[in-house]
Design a protein around this motif. Structure first.
Motif, PDB file in Angstrom:
ATOM      1  N   VAL A  78      14.398 -11.514   6.636  1.00  0.00           N
ATOM      2  CA  VAL A  78      14.095 -12.062   5.321  1.00  0.00           C
ATOM      3  C   VAL A  78      12.602 -11.904   4.996  1.00  0.00           C
ATOM      4  N   VAL A  79      12.303 -11.704   3.722  1.00  0.00           N
ATOM      5  CA  VAL A  79      10.923 -11.760   3.234  1.00  0.00           C
ATOM      6  C   VAL A  79      10.671 -13.191   2.766  1.00  0.00           C
ATOM      7  N   ASP A  80       9.984 -13.973   3.576  1.00  0.00           N
ATOM      8  CA  ASP A  80       9.725 -15.377   3.253  1.00  0.00           C
ATOM      9  C   ASP A  80       8.509 -15.557   2.345  1.00  0.00           C
ATOM     10  N   ASN A  81       7.618 -14.586   2.394  1.00  0.00           N
ATOM     11  CA  ASN A  81       6.320 -14.765   1.735  1.00  0.00           C
ATOM     12  C   ASN A  81       5.929 -13.538   0.911  1.00  0.00           C
ATOM     13  N   PRO A  82       6.686 -13.204  -0.119  1.00  0.00           N
ATOM     14  CA  PRO A  82       6.379 -11.993  -0.896  1.00  0.00           C
ATOM     15  C   PRO A  82       4.978 -11.997  -1.492  1.00  0.00           C
ATOM     16  N   GLU A  83       4.430 -13.177  -1.723  1.00  0.00           N
ATOM     17  CA  GLU A  83       3.088 -13.256  -2.298  1.00  0.00           C
ATOM     18  C   GLU A  83       2.015 -12.712  -1.352  1.00  0.00           C
ATOM     19  N   ASP A  84       2.334 -12.615  -0.056  1.00  0.00           N
ATOM     20  CA  ASP A  84       1.361 -12.095   0.905  1.00  0.00           C
ATOM     21  C   ASP A  84       1.403 -10.565   1.018  1.00  0.00           C
ATOM     22  N   TRP A  85       2.399  -9.958   0.386  1.00  0.00           N
ATOM     23  CA  TRP A  85       2.539  -8.508   0.448  1.00  0.00           C
ATOM     24  C   TRP A  85       1.623  -7.849  -0.589  1.00  0.00           C
ATOM     25  N   THR A  86       0.995  -6.752  -0.197  1.00  0.00           N
ATOM     26  CA  THR A  86       0.214  -5.944  -1.134  1.00  0.00           C
ATOM     27  C   THR A  86       1.129  -5.073  -1.978  1.00  0.00           C
ATOM     28  N   HIS A  87       2.259  -4.682  -1.403  1.00  0.00           N
ATOM     29  CA  HIS A  87       3.241  -3.834  -2.080  1.00  0.00           C
ATOM     30  C   HIS A  87       4.543  -4.603  -2.238  1.00  0.00           C
ATOM     31  N   ASP A  88       5.259  -4.339  -3.318  1.00  0.00           N
ATOM     32  CA  ASP A  88       6.551  -4.974  -3.569  1.00  0.00           C
ATOM     33  C   ASP A  88       7.472  -4.711  -2.377  1.00  0.00           C
ATOM     34  N   PRO A  89       7.989  -5.763  -1.727  1.00  0.00           N
ATOM     35  CA  PRO A  89       8.848  -5.565  -0.550  1.00  0.00           C
ATOM     36  C   PRO A  89      10.088  -4.721  -0.828  1.00  0.00           C
ATOM     37  N   PHE A  90      10.489  -4.649  -2.090  1.00  0.00           N
ATOM     38  CA  PHE A  90      11.683  -3.867  -2.428  1.00  0.00           C
ATOM     39  C   PHE A  90      11.379  -2.790  -3.475  1.00  0.00           C
ATOM     40  N   GLY A  91      10.114  -2.413  -3.549  1.00  0.00           N
ATOM     41  CA  GLY A  91       9.700  -1.412  -4.525  1.00  0.00           C
ATOM     42  C   GLY A  91       9.753   0.009  -4.010  1.00  0.00           C
ATOM     43  N   ALA A  92       9.728   0.183  -2.690  1.00  0.00           N
ATOM     44  CA  ALA A  92       9.741   1.512  -2.078  1.00  0.00           C
ATOM     45  C   ALA A  92       8.616   2.395  -2.625  1.00  0.00           C
ATOM     46  N   GLU A  93       7.449   1.792  -2.820  1.00  0.00           N
ATOM     47  CA  GLU A  93       6.297   2.535  -3.336  1.00  0.00           C
ATOM     48  C   GLU A  93       5.805   3.542  -2.294  1.00  0.00           C
ATOM     49  N   ILE A  94       5.354   4.680  -2.776  1.00  0.00           N
ATOM     50  CA  ILE A  94       4.761   5.691  -1.907  1.00  0.00           C
ATOM     51  C   ILE A  94       3.256   5.701  -2.131  1.00  0.00           C
ATOM     52  N   VAL A  95       2.505   5.439  -1.067  1.00  0.00           N
ATOM     53  CA  VAL A  95       1.049   5.425  -1.124  1.00  0.00           C
ATOM     54  C   VAL A  95       0.520   6.141   0.117  1.00  0.00           C
ATOM     55  N   ASN A  96      -0.255   7.184  -0.098  1.00  0.00           N
ATOM     56  CA  ASN A  96      -0.884   7.924   1.007  1.00  0.00           C
ATOM     57  C   ASN A  96       0.117   8.379   2.059  1.00  0.00           C
ATOM     58  N   GLY A  97       1.230   8.899   1.594  1.00  0.00           N
ATOM     59  CA  GLY A  97       2.213   9.461   2.515  1.00  0.00           C
ATOM     60  C   GLY A  97       3.069   8.448   3.239  1.00  0.00           C
ATOM     61  N   LYS A  98       3.057   7.200   2.771  1.00  0.00           N
ATOM     62  CA  LYS A  98       3.851   6.143   3.397  1.00  0.00           C
ATOM     63  C   LYS A  98       4.740   5.485   2.358  1.00  0.00           C
ATOM     64  N   ILE A  99       5.966   5.160   2.750  1.00  0.00           N
ATOM     65  CA  ILE A  99       6.864   4.372   1.906  1.00  0.00           C
ATOM     66  C   ILE A  99       6.760   2.927   2.372  1.00  0.00           C
ATOM     67  N   TYR A 100       6.480   2.024   1.435  1.00  0.00           N
ATOM     68  CA  TYR A 100       6.330   0.607   1.762  1.00  0.00           C
ATOM     69  C   TYR A 100       7.591  -0.166   1.370  1.00  0.00           C
ATOM     70  N   GLY A 101       7.924  -1.180   2.169  1.00  0.00           N
ATOM     71  CA  GLY A 101       9.024  -2.063   1.815  1.00  0.00           C
ATOM     72  C   GLY A 101       9.724  -2.634   3.023  1.00  0.00           C
ATOM     73  N   ARG A 102      10.428  -3.747   2.803  1.00  0.00           N
ATOM     74  CA  ARG A 102      11.171  -4.385   3.886  1.00  0.00           C
ATOM     75  C   ARG A 102      12.286  -3.447   4.360  1.00  0.00           C
ATOM     76  N   GLY A 103      12.292  -3.204   5.659  1.00  0.00           N
ATOM     77  CA  GLY A 103      13.311  -2.351   6.252  1.00  0.00           C
ATOM     78  C   GLY A 103      12.922  -0.897   6.355  1.00  0.00           C
TER      79      GLY A 103
END
Length: 392
Positions: A78-103
């Motif tokens: 579970v994502v308990d603290n989304p406010e602590d994330w720099t990237h949306d946990p479920f946004g699947a953003e790509i930044v500098n060759g990395k995909i960000y997100g829970r899982g």
């Protein structure tokens, strides 16, 4: 085989779509439906969702050779603290060759990669069948849902997708959850002599358990026992001498350890303390748990997940390592530090099992979890090579 630019983009797209669908344990339905649809679009011969909500896809080869199962889990913590994330946990953003997100690293990146890569193994080179499996509820019951799948499909070899930093993992320590209870007698805390304080009786028991001599394994490492929680009854106390105290221990296992062998030393300690302490009473057991899958099926199991180790000279280990190294990926034999579904396939059923996956264990369950796109691409090429090598 090397992925083309178009294939890289298709792979990235599948992983992003998995990340954008939250799938906490027991809530994997949207991901499961997407995986089944994706398998069908990729040309799998069969794709279905079983009664527990696991997704299974089959690609049939030309002969009657072995069946290779590529396996990963769909659920995430579970994502308990989304406010602590720099990237949306479920946004699947790509930044500098990395995909960000829970899982991303644990473990939708690997699962999406296995799904896609399996479709690229040339069928004319497959003297056997490939199954790709996405299971439910691994985060709370390692291997139990996978066992339901293995009851229904053949499996000569299993390849786990949990993160290995692109090495070939050939084993892991197991895990057991041990519950110890001391029994007392309630009384008003103004007259404690009329009762038996279960917490006081727990103190010497914990100390003796802490000092247990545990076995060690030259490759897997040391067995461990660690106190993880403790609570008394009644709670809050409200001026009552506690009549029960419950402590939970996390026990990390090495190969060959069983429920009986793990519990016996603690039972021996309890027997000794009964002789030494007036009114001492205690019991110990392996914890049990249950939970409902998103399909409504109840999963019940003891929390005992065996260790496993594959001989590095086994053909699954050797062919997989050679296949990956032939691509110029400098893999070596390694091990998992955490528990995986291999506890079911290898630990319980004895099916030859390895782990091969992108990313590292240290990125599991963290804030701003991510996976490197280059790792996804290399893992895809590795899965294809492993599949070809095992099904020739």
């Amino acid at each position: 085989m090397r992925l083309s630019v178009q294939q890289r983009e298709e792979l990235i797209g599948i992983v992003q779509e998995l990340i954008r669908r939250p799938s906490y344990s027991g809530e994997e339905e949207k991901v499961a439906k997407f995986i089944k649809q994706t398998m069908e679009e990729l040309g799998y011969d069969e794709a279905w969702i079983d009664e527990y909500g696991n997704v299974i896809g089959k690609i049939s080869g030309k002969g009657n050779g072995k069946s290779v199962v590529f396996e990963g889990h769909m659920d995430t913590v579970v994502v308990d603290n989304p406010e602590d994330w720099t990237h949306d946990p479920f946004g699947a953003e790509i930044v500098n060759g990395k995909i960000y997100g829970r899982g991303t690293s644990d473990m939708k990146g690997a699962l999406g990669t296995m799904i896609y890569a399996a479709s690229l193994i040339p069928k004319e080179k497959m003297n056997g069948n490939v199954y790709v499996v996405g299971v439910v509820m691994e985060e709370i019951f390692e291997g139990i849902a996978f066992g339901k799948v293995l009851d229904k499909i053949p499996a000569d070899y299993v390849v786990l997708g949990e993160s290995t930093n692109l090495n070939i993992n050939i084993g892991q320590r197991g895990r057991a959850e041990i519950v110890v209870k001391t029994k007392g007698k309630p009384a008003h805390s103004s007259n404690p002599q009329l009762g038996v304080n279960a917490v006081y009786n727990m103190i010497p028991l914990i100390e003796r358990i802490r000092n247990l001599k545990l076995p060690s394994h030259e490759f897997l490492g040391d067995a461990i026992i660690e106190l993880t929680d403790i609570i008394s009854k009644p709670y809050p106390g409200a001026s009552v001498v506690p009549y029960e105290c419950r402590a939970t221990f996390d026990r990390r296992l090495i190969v060959g350890e069983t429920e009986e062998s793990v519990l016996k030393p603690i039972k021996d300690i309890i027997a000794e303390l009964r002789e030494q302490i007036h009114n001492f009473d205690a019991e110990v057991e392996i914890a049990s748990g249950e939970a409902k899958t998103y399909t409504g099926k109840l999963i019940k199991a003891k929390r005992f997940f065996p260790a496993w180790l594959l001989d590095r000279n086994h053909e699954l280990a050797q062919k997989s390592l050679q296949a990956v190294n032939s691509l110029g990926i400098p893999a070596k034999f390694s091990k998992y530090s955490f528990c995986t579904d291999g506890s079911q396939s290898a630990g319980v059923r004895g099916i030859p099992t390895i782990g091969y996956g992108p990313s590292t264990e240290s990125l599991a369950h963290v804030i701003d979890e991510y996976i490197e796109i280059e790792h996804l691409v290399k893992a895809a090429e590795g899965y294809i090579a492993i599949g070809e090598a095992l099904l020739r």
